[in-house]
Motif scaffolding. Sequence first.
Motif, PDB file in Angstrom:
ATOM      1  N   UNK A   1       0.827  -1.204   0.000  1.00 50.09           N
ATOM      2  CA  UNK A   1       0.000   0.000   0.000  1.00 50.09           C
ATOM      3  C   UNK A   1       0.860   1.253   0.000  1.00 50.09           C
ATOM      4  N   UNK A   2       1.861   1.289   0.873  1.00 45.42           N
ATOM      5  CA  UNK A   2       2.737   2.453   0.970  1.00 45.42           C
ATOM      6  C   UNK A   2       3.576   2.612  -0.292  1.00 45.42           C
ATOM      7  N   UNK A   3       4.056   1.496  -0.841  1.00 44.87           N
ATOM      8  CA  UNK A   3       4.887   1.560  -2.046  1.00 44.87           C
ATOM      9  C   UNK A   3       4.086   2.090  -3.226  1.00 44.87           C
ATOM     10  N   UNK A   4       2.816   1.678  -3.336  1.00 45.24           N
ATOM     11  CA  UNK A   4       1.968   2.163  -4.427  1.00 45.24           C
ATOM     12  C   UNK A   4       1.769   3.674  -4.318  1.00 45.24           C
TER      13      UNK A   4
ATOM     14  N   UNK B   1      15.280   9.003  -3.340  1.00 45.52           N
ATOM     15  CA  UNK B   1      15.736   9.657  -2.112  1.00 45.52           C
ATOM     16  C   UNK B   1      15.084   9.027  -0.883  1.00 45.52           C
ATOM     17  N   UNK B   2      13.783   8.738  -0.979  1.00 41.67           N
ATOM     18  CA  UNK B   2      13.081   8.134   0.147  1.00 41.67           C
ATOM     19  C   UNK B   2      13.583   6.722   0.407  1.00 41.67           C
ATOM     20  N   UNK B   3      13.805   5.948  -0.672  1.00 36.01           N
ATOM     21  CA  UNK B   3      14.278   4.567  -0.520  1.00 36.01           C
ATOM     22  C   UNK B   3      15.668   4.528   0.091  1.00 36.01           C
ATOM     23  N   UNK B   4      16.527   5.435  -0.353  1.00 28.00           N
ATOM     24  CA  UNK B   4      17.895   5.485   0.172  1.00 28.00           C
ATOM     25  C   UNK B   4      17.896   5.887   1.643  1.00 28.00           C
ATOM     26  N   UNK B   5      16.965   6.789   2.018  1.00 23.10           N
ATOM     27  CA  UNK B   5      16.899   7.262   3.402  1.00 23.10           C
ATOM     28  C   UNK B   5      16.415   6.177   4.359  1.00 23.10           C
ATOM     29  N   UNK B   6      15.680   5.210   3.851  1.00 25.30           N
ATOM     30  CA  UNK B   6      15.281   4.100   4.705  1.00 25.30           C
ATOM     31  C   UNK B   6      13.796   4.035   5.015  1.00 25.30           C
ATOM     32  N   UNK B   7      13.468   3.106   5.890  1.00 27.87           N
ATOM     33  CA  UNK B   7      12.086   2.749   6.181  1.00 27.87           C
ATOM     34  C   UNK B   7      11.255   3.933   6.674  1.00 27.87           C
ATOM     35  N   UNK B   8      11.788   4.704   7.613  1.00 28.57           N
ATOM     36  CA  UNK B   8      11.020   5.813   8.190  1.00 28.57           C
ATOM     37  C   UNK B   8      10.683   6.866   7.138  1.00 28.57           C
ATOM     38  N   UNK B   9      11.651   7.199   6.295  1.00 27.31           N
ATOM     39  CA  UNK B   9      11.403   8.203   5.268  1.00 27.31           C
ATOM     40  C   UNK B   9      10.396   7.697   4.240  1.00 27.31           C
ATOM     41  N   UNK B  10      10.457   6.401   3.917  1.00 27.93           N
ATOM     42  CA  UNK B  10       9.473   5.829   2.996  1.00 27.93           C
ATOM     43  C   UNK B  10       8.062   5.952   3.577  1.00 27.93           C
ATOM     44  N   UNK B  11       7.934   5.697   4.871  1.00 24.58           N
ATOM     45  CA  UNK B  11       6.625   5.836   5.516  1.00 24.58           C
ATOM     46  C   UNK B  11       6.145   7.283   5.471  1.00 24.58           C
TER      47      UNK B  11
ATOM     48  N   UNK C   1       7.010   9.560   3.299  1.00 26.02           N
ATOM     49  CA  UNK C   1       6.687   9.909   1.906  1.00 26.02           C
ATOM     50  C   UNK C   1       5.299   9.394   1.540  1.00 26.02           C
ATOM     51  N   UNK C   2       4.993   8.169   1.950  1.00 26.70           N
ATOM     52  CA  UNK C   2       3.666   7.612   1.681  1.00 26.70           C
ATOM     53  C   UNK C   2       2.590   8.428   2.397  1.00 26.70           C
ATOM     54  N   UNK C   3       2.885   8.857   3.626  1.00 24.11           N
ATOM     55  CA  UNK C   3       1.924   9.659   4.389  1.00 24.11           C
ATOM     56  C   UNK C   3       1.664  10.990   3.700  1.00 24.11           C
ATOM     57  N   UNK C   4       2.717  11.628   3.180  1.00 22.16           N
ATOM     58  CA  UNK C   4       2.535  12.911   2.486  1.00 22.16           C
ATOM     59  C   UNK C   4       1.671  12.751   1.238  1.00 22.16           C
ATOM     60  N   UNK C   5       1.894  11.672   0.511  1.00 19.22           N
ATOM     61  CA  UNK C   5       1.092  11.427  -0.699  1.00 19.22           C
ATOM     62  C   UNK C   5      -0.371  11.238  -0.334  1.00 19.22           C
ATOM     63  N   UNK C   6      -0.635  10.455   0.702  1.00 18.06           N
ATOM     64  CA  UNK C   6      -2.030  10.206   1.114  1.00 18.06           C
ATOM     65  C   UNK C   6      -2.710  11.481   1.582  1.00 18.06           C
ATOM     66  N   UNK C   7      -1.993  12.300   2.358  1.00 15.99           N
ATOM     67  CA  UNK C   7      -2.573  13.551   2.839  1.00 15.99           C
ATOM     68  C   UNK C   7      -2.875  14.502   1.680  1.00 15.99           C
ATOM     69  N   UNK C   8      -1.979  14.535   0.696  1.00 14.72           N
ATOM     70  CA  UNK C   8      -2.206  15.388  -0.475  1.00 14.72           C
ATOM     71  C   UNK C   8      -3.434  14.917  -1.250  1.00 14.72           C
ATOM     72  N   UNK C   9      -3.602  13.617  -1.379  1.00 16.49           N
ATOM     73  CA  UNK C   9      -4.768  13.083  -2.080  1.00 16.49           C
ATOM     74  C   UNK C   9      -6.049  13.376  -1.304  1.00 16.49           C
TER      75      UNK C   9
END
Length: 290
Positions: A189-192, A204-214, A216-224
């Motif tokens: 879900x988060x990757x999509x 950049x998010x993938x390189x930064x690691x798990x927390x940054x990926x989460x 990034x996914x949260x920002x996308x969902x909030x924007x939607x």
Amino acid sequence: MNIVVNEELKAYIDPLTPDEHDALERSILAEGCRDALVLWGDVLVDGHNRYGICQKHGLPFQTVQNTHFQSMEDVHLWMIDQHLGRRSVSDFQRGVLALRKREIVADRRARAAATFVASAPAEETQAEADPSTDVATTSVAPAEDLSSREAIARAARLSSSQVVMIEKIQKQAAPELVAAVKSGTISLNAAAAVATLPAEEQVAAAVAGKDELKQAAKRVREAKRKTREETPVKAADEAAAPSDAPAADELQTLRARVAELTAENEALRQQLAQLRGSDAPSTGGDGQPF
């Protein structure tokens, strides 16, 4: 025994993670290679990891021939079905394999249909020459239909929404994001969600690691979510704007017409007053008519 390792086949299924490979190696060292390696002639089809471990430690193994393969496509489909049935395969991997199977099956169905159409005139001619010939027996049995997402979901033991997410990840995700999904660092879900970002932001998010990926996914969902909330208001404003503009123009026109009529009415009153003054009889000094 001469066993040929086909690198394309070896790479067709995602390799084991280092931890999984270590666990398999410990199991084989403790219990031996219990499952036979599957061959197609001399070509190794299934058991690449077991074969490598046995070769490394000089351990014996058994082999079995699969005599049903007629083409590399048959091998691919068999490998896909084998891995779709294994519990150790992740949801993402099962979805990818089911989508690969859909492509192979669709190609086969298209080729079978084209072959049947091309051969139909010859078969009809043969049937006319020999009425005992059954043309229907020459048709090719249809392959499994995986054209719908529901069918793919059933084959992969996933939900249709998961299949949609996997398709999105395959089409839009940067390799670094795909690697994070495969390793379990980020959920489907988060990757999509992250896959909808520009490629450089995904990396950049993938390189930064798990927390940054989460995050990034949260920002996308909030924007939607914000977009969904603003869309009805914007739509209402846009719907109202076309009707408000004509109303304002009409009101201005009416006001101008009222002013015009008022001026005309005043002019008529003045003319009437002048006419009444000119029609009055002449009088003498005492006010009586002559």
